[in-house]
Design a protein around this motif. Sequence first.
Motif, PDB file in Angstrom:
ATOM      1  N   ALA A  17       0.818  -1.206   0.000  1.00  0.00           N
ATOM      2  CA  ALA A  17       0.000   0.000   0.000  1.00  0.00           C
ATOM      3  C   ALA A  17       0.857   1.263   0.000  1.00  0.00           C
ATOM      4  O   ALA A  17       0.507   2.265  -0.636  1.00  0.00           O
ATOM      5  N   TYR A  21       0.599   4.310  -2.645  1.00  0.00           N
ATOM      6  CA  TYR A  21       0.398   5.664  -2.115  1.00  0.00           C
ATOM      7  C   TYR A  21       1.483   6.606  -2.653  1.00  0.00           C
ATOM      8  O   TYR A  21       1.193   7.728  -3.074  1.00  0.00           O
ATOM      9  N   THR A  55      -5.264  -3.951  -0.795  1.00  0.00           N
ATOM     10  CA  THR A  55      -4.040  -3.147  -0.758  1.00  0.00           C
ATOM     11  C   THR A  55      -4.287  -1.775  -1.370  1.00  0.00           C
ATOM     12  O   THR A  55      -3.853  -0.747  -0.837  1.00  0.00           O
ATOM     13  N   LEU A  56      -4.988  -1.760  -2.489  1.00  0.00           N
ATOM     14  CA  LEU A  56      -5.307  -0.483  -3.128  1.00  0.00           C
ATOM     15  C   LEU A  56      -6.176   0.364  -2.207  1.00  0.00           C
ATOM     16  O   LEU A  56      -5.944   1.572  -2.061  1.00  0.00           O
ATOM     17  N   ARG A  57      -7.163  -0.246  -1.563  1.00  0.00           N
ATOM     18  CA  ARG A  57      -8.057   0.509  -0.671  1.00  0.00           C
ATOM     19  C   ARG A  57      -7.295   1.123   0.497  1.00  0.00           C
ATOM     20  O   ARG A  57      -7.632   2.216   0.954  1.00  0.00           O
ATOM     21  N   GLN A  58      -6.267   0.430   0.965  1.00  0.00           N
ATOM     22  CA  GLN A  58      -5.458   0.988   2.042  1.00  0.00           C
ATOM     23  C   GLN A  58      -4.737   2.256   1.584  1.00  0.00           C
ATOM     24  O   GLN A  58      -4.662   3.245   2.319  1.00  0.00           O
ATOM     25  N   ALA A  59      -4.202   2.216   0.364  1.00  0.00           N
ATOM     26  CA  ALA A  59      -3.508   3.385  -0.179  1.00  0.00           C
ATOM     27  C   ALA A  59      -4.482   4.542  -0.384  1.00  0.00           C
ATOM     28  O   ALA A  59      -4.194   5.688  -0.022  1.00  0.00           O
TER      29      ALA A  59
END
Length: 245
Positions: A17, A21, A55-59
Amino acid sequence: MDLTAFRLPRSTGKVGADDVYGVLIEALATGVLREGERFPAESQLAAHFGVAPMTLRQALGRLRDEEYIVTTRGRTGGTSVAMGIADRMEQEALGLEVSVEELRDLTDWRRGVSGEASFLAALRGTPAEREELRRLEEDFLRVIDSTTERRLADSLLHIHIAEMSKSCRLAAAEREIQDQLTRFIRVTSYPGVDLSHDDMGHRALVQAIVSGDADAARRALVQHVEITYYWGTQQSHIVGGGNAH
């Protein structure tokens, strides 16, 4: 949104992530992502980065928490870049104290990376890329009175030159340089600066690249970054410069 503009650094490790980001925040700082621009579907973006949707949602969640992006729900909802993001980054940059030694070090790095990129761009640029370079120069001159828009237009022009070099590593380094210039060393206007002066633009640099004169392109780039360094030292947030406090 052109996803090819978002490239992860070369790495043999697993993409996390923080990596995603970093790419997205760099895109915001360099003007690749502009205010109001909508993101593609999360599944498409995750596939591009080669990461799991979580992982994308965390970023994205980190960007959302920092108010760089906004997400709306409903049939016409989605994620987009927050409005006023460029002005906010300008204020954040001016709120930092940067030493003149740090500015000198960044300028030396620019001489090496951007100088070589300009040299190779003159040798390897295609006719279409040269035409695009002329357009980017016109865009820069059109917004020269706006410190915020000028910075982003300048960033896109230099990134394009690096991409013309056909070196992925030089292009990645140039994006990092432009990211730092936007987020840490905001060279703004101050009384007495003539914005119409050639030193504020890229005329000699663009002409050299378009004409295929690699040595002249490198010389013009070095002169350009040294002028930027000098004007940077005049800014109030540069410690140890002309306006030292």
